[in-house]
Design a protein around this motif. Structure first.
Motif, PDB file in Angstrom:
ATOM      1  N   ASN A  40       3.037  58.604 -38.159  1.00 32.05           N
ATOM      2  CA  ASN A  40       2.256  58.579 -36.916  1.00 32.05           C
ATOM      3  C   ASN A  40       1.962  57.145 -36.509  1.00 32.05           C
ATOM      4  O   ASN A  40       1.531  56.348 -37.326  1.00 32.05           O
ATOM      5  CB  ASN A  40       0.889  59.234 -37.151  1.00 32.05           C
ATOM      6  CG  ASN A  40       0.960  60.715 -36.988  1.00 32.05           C
ATOM      7  OD1 ASN A  40       1.872  61.229 -36.353  1.00 32.05           O
ATOM      8  ND2 ASN A  40      -0.004  61.409 -37.567  1.00 32.05           N
ATOM      9  N   GLY A  41       2.190  56.867 -35.243  1.00 38.46           N
ATOM     10  CA  GLY A  41       1.826  55.547 -34.736  1.00 38.46           C
ATOM     11  C   GLY A  41       2.822  54.451 -35.088  1.00 38.46           C
ATOM     12  O   GLY A  41       2.579  53.272 -34.820  1.00 38.46           O
ATOM     13  N   ALA A  42       3.969  54.811 -35.647  1.00 40.08           N
ATOM     14  CA  ALA A  42       4.964  53.802 -36.028  1.00 40.08           C
ATOM     15  C   ALA A  42       5.588  53.149 -34.802  1.00 40.08           C
ATOM     16  O   ALA A  42       6.135  52.047 -34.888  1.00 40.08           O
ATOM     17  CB  ALA A  42       6.044  54.441 -36.889  1.00 40.08           C
ATOM     18  N   GLY A  43       5.550  53.853 -33.659  1.00 34.86           N
ATOM     19  CA  GLY A  43       6.111  53.269 -32.429  1.00 34.86           C
ATOM     20  C   GLY A  43       7.348  53.990 -31.930  1.00 34.86           C
ATOM     21  O   GLY A  43       8.034  53.502 -31.032  1.00 34.86           O
ATOM     22  N   LYS A  44       7.620  55.167 -32.467  1.00 27.92           N
ATOM     23  CA  LYS A  44       8.848  55.892 -32.078  1.00 27.92           C
ATOM     24  C   LYS A  44       8.805  56.305 -30.601  1.00 27.92           C
ATOM     25  O   LYS A  44       9.759  56.078 -29.854  1.00 27.92           O
ATOM     26  CB  LYS A  44       9.021  57.143 -32.972  1.00 27.92           C
ATOM     27  CG  LYS A  44       8.993  56.820 -34.450  1.00 27.92           C
ATOM     28  CD  LYS A  44       9.092  58.050 -35.314  1.00 27.92           C
ATOM     29  CE  LYS A  44       7.974  59.077 -35.141  1.00 27.92           C
ATOM     30  NZ  LYS A  44       6.649  58.621 -35.608  1.00 27.92           N
ATOM     31  N   THR A  45       7.690  56.904 -30.209  1.00 24.54           N
ATOM     32  CA  THR A  45       7.560  57.317 -28.804  1.00 24.54           C
ATOM     33  C   THR A  45       7.595  56.097 -27.892  1.00 24.54           C
ATOM     34  O   THR A  45       8.220  56.121 -26.826  1.00 24.54           O
ATOM     35  CB  THR A  45       6.250  58.109 -28.599  1.00 24.54           C
ATOM     36  OG1 THR A  45       6.322  59.283 -29.398  1.00 24.54           O
ATOM     37  CG2 THR A  45       6.039  58.493 -27.150  1.00 24.54           C
ATOM     38  N   THR A  46       6.956  55.046 -28.318  1.00 25.02           N
ATOM     39  CA  THR A  46       6.951  53.817 -27.519  1.00 25.02           C
ATOM     40  C   THR A  46       8.379  53.299 -27.351  1.00 25.02           C
ATOM     41  O   THR A  46       8.763  52.852 -26.263  1.00 25.02           O
ATOM     42  CB  THR A  46       6.051  52.759 -28.187  1.00 25.02           C
ATOM     43  OG1 THR A  46       4.737  53.314 -28.311  1.00 25.02           O
ATOM     44  CG2 THR A  46       5.989  51.478 -27.378  1.00 25.02           C
ATOM     45  N   GLN A 195       9.070  63.835 -36.729  1.00 28.34           N
ATOM     46  CA  GLN A 195       8.221  63.676 -37.909  1.00 28.34           C
ATOM     47  C   GLN A 195       8.712  64.571 -39.035  1.00 28.34           C
ATOM     48  O   GLN A 195       8.431  64.313 -40.200  1.00 28.34           O
ATOM     49  CB  GLN A 195       6.776  64.021 -37.559  1.00 28.34           C
ATOM     50  CG  GLN A 195       6.159  62.918 -36.763  1.00 28.34           C
ATOM     51  CD  GLN A 195       4.659  62.950 -36.803  1.00 28.34           C
ATOM     52  OE1 GLN A 195       4.054  63.489 -37.724  1.00 28.34           O
ATOM     53  NE2 GLN A 195       4.059  62.374 -35.794  1.00 28.34           N
TER      54      GLN A 195
END
Ligand code: ATP
Length: 237
Positions: A40-46, A195
């Motif tokens: 979570n929050g690793a930046g994949k969506t970004t 995920q």
């Protein structure tokens, strides 16, 4: 690897003054399924947002031979780079068929629409059965099918799929994974953000691992499955 379809080099992006991605390098070859995993929050969506030009980015972003960053943001979509967003984001008060039609909204070759409808209904017979139903009344799995179908109606060369399996029962995830391999065999390349690392690795050819905005691992799925750090962090070994 096959001919490169998407080339990302030293890509940085963020939200306003907050940097999120740092010097990301990633390539996707034509015809591949590539998995992008990370916590979570690793930046994949970004990263997907930067690639589909929803947010600004710096670095190199080439798609199908074109340098995208100097072009207007819609050039990515118009050239066949299409995202299936996290959370599906369907028009809940519209029918399945209307949602699918929205996917083809900006398509120039309207003559290919019937063929695309047929192909989507072949891949997802459930959507054909439910084509007059409101999208908002469907199950999570059906909504995911509709979101993927809508993206396919845009005649993509590359599908960016964000968290396809989120909230779905394993049996539904398996069905969708099977469809992904069918989609690939029809000539569509896939970058899959997941995920559910087991699910992603079960269909992908290669993968990337992101942590805190950086790529920290990459390789064939076999290489990643044998990497002690990946095994410990993502495969529960
Ligand atoms: P998840 O699977 O939880 O969505 P992710 O790997 O896709 O994780 P991102 O959603 O890309 O991660 O988030 C990366 C970082 O960017 C996080 O620190 C997050 O808080 C931040 N972030 C995401 N969206 C925004 C936004 N709209 N504005 C500001 N910061 C954001």
């Amino acid at each position: 690897m096959s001919e490169t379809l998407l080339r990302i080099e030293k890509l940085s992006a963020g939200y306003g003054p907050v940097p999120v991605l740092f010097d990301v390098d990633l390539t996707v070859g034509r015809g591949e399924i590539v998995a992008l995993v990370g916590s979570n929050g690793a930046g994949k969506t970004t990263l997907l947002r930067a690639v589909s030009r929803v947010i600004k980015a710096e670095g190199t972003l080439e798609f199908d031979g074109a340098d995208l960053l100097p072009l207007p943001p819609e050039a990515a979509f118009m050239r066949g780079l299409v995202q299936v967003p996290e959370g599906r984001q369907l028009f809940g008060k519209m029918t399945v068929e209307e949602n699918l039609r929205m996917g083809a909204f900006r398509r120039k070759d309207k003559s290919g629409l019937n063929e695309s409808f047929e192909r989507v209904y072949e891949l997802f017979p459930r959507l054909k059965e439910r084509r007059r139903q409101l999208a908002g009344n469907m199950s999570g799995g059906e909504q995911q099918m509709c979101a993927m179908g809508r993206a396919l109606m845009a005649a993509p060369k590359l599908l960016l799929i964000d968290e396809m399996s989120l909230g779905l029962a394993p049996v539904v995830v398996d069905q969708l994974l099977e469809v992904l391999t069918d989609i690939r065999s029809q000539g569509v390349t896939v970058l899959l953000v997941e995920q559910d690392v087991f699910a992603a690795f079960s269909v992908a050819d290669r993968g990337y691992v992101m942590e805190t905005g950086r790529v920290v691992g990459e390789g064939s799925i076999a290489e990643l499955q044998n990497d002690p750090a990946v095994r410990e962090a993502y495969l529960g070994a």
